[in-house]
Design an enzyme around this catalytic site. Structure first.
Site, PDB file in Angstrom:
ATOM      1  N   GLU A 235       0.842  -1.198   0.000  1.00 34.35           N
ATOM      2  CA  GLU A 235       0.000   0.000   0.000  1.00 34.35           C
ATOM      3  C   GLU A 235       0.874   1.244   0.000  1.00 34.35           C
ATOM      4  O   GLU A 235       1.716   1.418   0.883  1.00 34.35           O
ATOM      5  CB  GLU A 235      -0.904   0.031   1.240  1.00 34.35           C
ATOM      6  CG  GLU A 235      -2.016  -0.996   1.229  1.00 34.35           C
ATOM      7  CD  GLU A 235      -3.014  -0.788   2.348  1.00 34.35           C
ATOM      8  OE1 GLU A 235      -2.784   0.095   3.211  1.00 34.35           O
ATOM      9  OE2 GLU A 235      -4.037  -1.501   2.367  1.00 34.35           O
ATOM     10  N   CYS A 236       0.696   2.104  -0.973  1.00 30.61           N
ATOM     11  CA  CYS A 236       1.312   3.423  -1.039  1.00 30.61           C
ATOM     12  C   CYS A 236       2.846   3.323  -0.976  1.00 30.61           C
ATOM     13  O   CYS A 236       3.482   3.072  -1.984  1.00 30.61           O
ATOM     14  CB  CYS A 236       0.752   4.322   0.060  1.00 30.61           C
ATOM     15  SG  CYS A 236       1.015   6.086  -0.279  1.00 30.61           S
ATOM     16  N   ALA A 237       3.447   3.513   0.191  1.00 32.45           N
ATOM     17  CA  ALA A 237       4.896   3.399   0.292  1.00 32.45           C
ATOM     18  C   ALA A 237       5.366   2.025  -0.170  1.00 32.45           C
ATOM     19  O   ALA A 237       6.430   1.899  -0.802  1.00 32.45           O
ATOM     20  CB  ALA A 237       5.347   3.643   1.718  1.00 32.45           C
TER      21      ALA A 237
ATOM     22  N   SER B  35      -0.992  -0.804  -4.710  1.00 35.88           N
ATOM     23  CA  SER B  35      -1.625   0.442  -5.149  1.00 35.88           C
ATOM     24  C   SER B  35      -1.395   1.519  -4.099  1.00 35.88           C
ATOM     25  O   SER B  35      -0.888   1.258  -3.009  1.00 35.88           O
ATOM     26  CB  SER B  35      -3.135   0.246  -5.362  1.00 35.88           C
ATOM     27  OG  SER B  35      -3.843   0.348  -4.145  1.00 35.88           O
TER      28      SER B  35
ATOM     29  N   LEU C 102       4.014   0.244  -2.497  1.00 37.08           N
ATOM     30  CA  LEU C 102       4.014   0.301  -3.956  1.00 37.08           C
ATOM     31  C   LEU C 102       5.292   0.956  -4.464  1.00 37.08           C
ATOM     32  O   LEU C 102       5.946   0.443  -5.385  1.00 37.08           O
ATOM     33  CB  LEU C 102       2.793   1.084  -4.438  1.00 37.08           C
ATOM     34  CG  LEU C 102       2.806   1.563  -5.898  1.00 37.08           C
ATOM     35  CD1 LEU C 102       2.811   0.386  -6.852  1.00 37.08           C
ATOM     36  CD2 LEU C 102       1.629   2.485  -6.173  1.00 37.08           C
TER      37      LEU C 102
END
Length: 800
Positions: free
Chosen positions: A339-341, A428, A343
């Site tokens: 998630e986020c970081a 993502s 990704l």
């Protein structure tokens, strides 16, 4: 019906000091002996990190958009419930978000602080920045109090008052609710900012000290008893606490390992994510992508949450072994959620820094902040669910990933496709609170249980050096016990002890002698049946929430903790930096940390100050000093140092050549030693072991110990000089009776074929088969080893 005293800390707008006051209240109440649970309205990750530091409990989020209105009260009660050996919270402090009535746009305040206050029937205390107004503050407070009758505003705390006169003027203008306290201007108690908000607590080495200062300020400035009375006036809640086991279940009887990224670069994840995975039959083990060279043993799934990889990009890029291990694991099909970081870390690069490369994309920083709630739908079947799976989520980043979507997108946001997904990978930008979507947790756990584990042998944590010399007539360079004769006075003490074996053993006099040797009181010493018993006692001392062992290290602490039912996290020291201890690499929420000094097998002697730097409130630091008596003068020892929160474990096995006697002891604070004593089996320390302790605490023993330590230095120098001459790398500056060398894979077996036994390295976490531990021996034995190593090197040298 559940009675839970609780209070909501809100403000007219962002920037008024909600986090400062809410965290300060949590810390002040905790330090006053109150069990406090900390909660945060909204999707924020950083504030709950400070809450966790203040309370010693996980920070929790309450967000109706992410989990649904019906889950808010159950999650509040869950977060305030019993935690391991800790009782239920006596008060819950909830920090609001933005202004009191500000929520999701175009929804009439959905997911606002006021919305959550109404759902949970929690009285509100306002924090108001008065630095730019005086009497007008009365009107502002009046408006907030009267705006919505469903919200009970019960008090106000004035922040950033310029002077006592200024504060009095504001106080007189507020007529609707009592003023509970006044904080004057003090920038020293504010957390520093970053491009996405506050800097995470895990990245602020001074955070614990800052909390102490803040707690003292709040205690002085705020009427805590009035806050307690307001919280106690909250009505009972008619709901049951949320339980992860109600939403997920184990797919099999196995307990596969999910490796969860942590450390300074990956601080963002909801506490319930880990709880759901555990309830779904997974063992969650933390690892630090900044410092760990390998994934946790037996990794069958990987979870990479949020954080700031762009800030730590250079250090993440420098950890090539872990990047390679992750790329290999993902390529081999280990189920992975990012998630986020996470990704960004899986991309080929973040700006100019090379990353894992498991996702064919590059990430770059942008001046634009992407922020907001999202409703997303999966376009195809993937790791986290079938096509059509819909989730509510939050997006918060200043980077962009190019291309913007993979060959198969993870989510569709209206017309926009985002992320990368497949049967074993889901990455993502979206942050999802799994408690609101437990089917995602179940799908991931099902995949982890379903055989996604990459084939990688786990270290044999029960392997011991004596195994290397049991078979065959081998020269022993594997067992790190002094190989000379025992002193006559020690043999006499051991023989004489046989005359007393008709009595039950009594270790009191031995503890008195050991206390005198280290300048301690008898209440600070506990005799044990070797260090192994001491580690077992520590493992059973309490239900550790986050025990950490610093590796490479003697593996008995891992074994003892696992047998006691704990999941152990590892902090792996870096070979490129000589396995030096980095206190900041240890997770801030670790409540037990075990470190060797000097460390087996690296022979690294850590400075005493580096070990002391591990100490935190609520944490026990266990220092294994089994080889400290081989260090001339015992420099860096904490045995005679009364550092609160430190427990030292010593052994007589090595220096005095008595592994069959099982004689050891612990040194620490009286209350910790007393708790260990209460858990110790009666008569576990034999009469012979007690006699050895008394003898080895004598003045004669001190003189002999000095001589043996000096001899070890001389003999070790001959070994390292020879390794230098051969070009065999080893850990520099060894301080123990052994040297950790890296002659390459297959060398141990060739030495064994030549009649020489050395200790294999790949049974220690963080080392592979290219490492061997070599015990220090007399020059003649060392010379034979070096000659054989030279011959092996010649055999392996390619013909040109």
């Amino acid at each position: 019906m559940t009675v839970l005293p609780r209070v909501m800390i809100a403000a007219p707008a962002s920037g008024h000091g909600k986090t400062t006051v809410a965290t300060g209240l949590m810390a002040a109440l905790s330090r006053a002996g109150t069990e406090v649970s900390g909660h945060k309205v909204g999707p924020d990750y950083i504030d709950p990190g400070y809450h966790a530091l203040a309370t010693g409990r996980p920070g929790r989020n309450l967000d109706p958009y992410l989990v649904g209105e019906e889950r808010i009260v159950p999650l509040l009660l869950h977060g305030a419930g019993p935690l391991g050996s800790r009782p239920a919270a006596e008060i819950a402090v909830v920090e609001g978000v933005m202004g009191l009535y500000d929520g999701q746009l175009e929804t009439d305040g959905f997911a606002s602080t006021a919305h959550v206050a109404a759902l949970t029937r929690t009285p509100v205390v306002l924090v108001v920045d008065v630095s730019h107004a005086s009497r007008t503050i009365g009107a502002v407070v009046h408006g907030l109090v009267s705006y919505d009758p469903r919200v009970e505003v019960a008090g106000v705390i004035l922040n950033k008052a310029g002077s006592p006169r200024h504060a009095d003027e504001v106080r007189r203008a507020i007529r609707d609710v009592p003023v509970l306290g006044v904080l004057h201007r003090d920038a020293g108690i504010e957390a520093p900012s970053r491009h996405l908000g506050l800097v995470p607590a895990a990245e602020r080495a001074e955070a614990a000290h800052a909390l102490d200062v803040l707690a003292a300020r709040i205690t002085d400035a705020v009427d805590l008893e009035a806050v307690r009375r307001i919280a106690a006036g909250a009505p009972p809640l008619h709901a049951q606490p949320w339980s992860p086991s109600d939403d997920v279940s184990p797919p099999s009887a196995d307990r596969p390992v999910v490796a969860m990224a942590g450390g300074r670069a990956f601080t963002f994840r909801y506490a319930e994510t880990e709880e759901l995975l555990r309830a779904a039959g997974c063992d969650v083990v933390a690892f630090d992508p900044l410092s760990d060279a390998v994934l946790p043993e037996g990794t069958a799934g990987i979870y990479l949450g949020g954080g700031f990889p762009e800030v730590h990009a250079a250090d993440l890029a420098a950890n090539v072994p872990l990047r390679s291990a992750l790329a290999t694991a993902i390529a081999e099909g280990v189920p992975t959620v990012a998630e986020c970081a996470g990704l960004l870390y899986l991309c080929r690069s973040v700006d100019a820094a090379e990353m894992v490369g498991a996702v064919e994309a590059a990430a770059v920083m942008t001046p634009r902040l992407t922020l907001g709630y999202r409703r997303a739908t999966s376009p195809t079947d993937n790791l986290l669910g079938p096509a059509g799976t819909t989730v509510t989520a939050h997006e918060f980043h200043r980077t962009t990933v190019e291309p913007g979507a993979g060959a198969v997108a993870a989510w569709e946001l209206g017309e926009r496709a985002v992320g990368f997904a497949g049967p074993t990978l889901h990455a993502s930008y979206l942050h999802i609170h799994w408690a609101g979507h437990p089917a995602i947790a179940q799908a991931f756990a099902d995949a982890v249980h379903g055989g996604g584990q990459a084939a990688r042998p786990a270290p044999d944590l029960r392997h011991h050096g004596d195994v290397e010399v049991r078979d065959g007539d081998l020269v022993d360079l594997a067992v790190n016990v002094w190989d000379g004769l025992r002193p006559e006075w020690l043999d006499d003490a051991l023989r004489t002890s046989i005359d007393d074996v008709h009595h039950y053993p009594e270790a009191g006099t031995a503890e008195d002698a050991l206390a005198a040797r280290h300048g301690r009181t008898p209440g600070e010493v506990l005799a044990t049946a070797g260090a192994a018993e001491a580690f077992g006692l520590v493992a059973r001392l309490q239900p550790w929430r986050h025990p950490v062992v610093v590796h490479p290290q003697f593996t008995e602490p891992d074994v003892a903790l696992a047998e006691a039912g704990h999941t152990v996290a590892h902090v792996l020291l870096d070979a490129d930096h000589g396995f030096a201890l980095d206190p900041s690499a240890v997770p801030a929420d670790a409540d037990l940390v075990v470190v060797g000094n000097p460390t087996n097998p690296t022979s690294r002697l850590h400075p005493a100050d580096a070990v002391r730097a591990l100490v935190r409130p609520g944490r026990l630091v266990v220092v294994d000093e089994a080889f400290m008596d081989f260090v001339p003068g015992e420099t860096a020892s904490l045995a005679g140092d009364r550092t609160p929160g430190v427990l030292v474990i010593r052994s007589l096995t090595k220096l005095w050549s008595i592994p069959g006697v099982r004689a050891g002891y612990v040194l620490g604070e009286p209350d910790v030693v007393a708790a260990l004593r209460a858990a110790q089996a009666p008569w576990s320390v034999s009469t012979t072991a007690a006699a050895a302790m008394r003898a080895c605490a004598s003045e004669a023993a001190s003189h002999e110990a000095e001589r043996r330590a000096d001899t070890t230095v001389t003999h070790r120098q001959a070994l390292t000089d020879g390794l230098d001459a051969l070009g065999v790398p080893y850990v520099a500056g060894p301080a123990g009776p052994f040297v950790l060398a890296r002659p390459g894979e297959g060398v141990r077996e060739r030495l064994r074929a030549a009649g020489l036994a050395v200790r294999r390295g790949d049974t220690f976490p963080g080392l592979d088969a290219s490492w061997v531990r070599i015990a220090v021996r007399a020059p003649a034995v060392t010379e034979r080893l070096l000659s054989t190593l030279e011959a092996v090197a010649c055999e392996r040298r390619p013909i040109r």
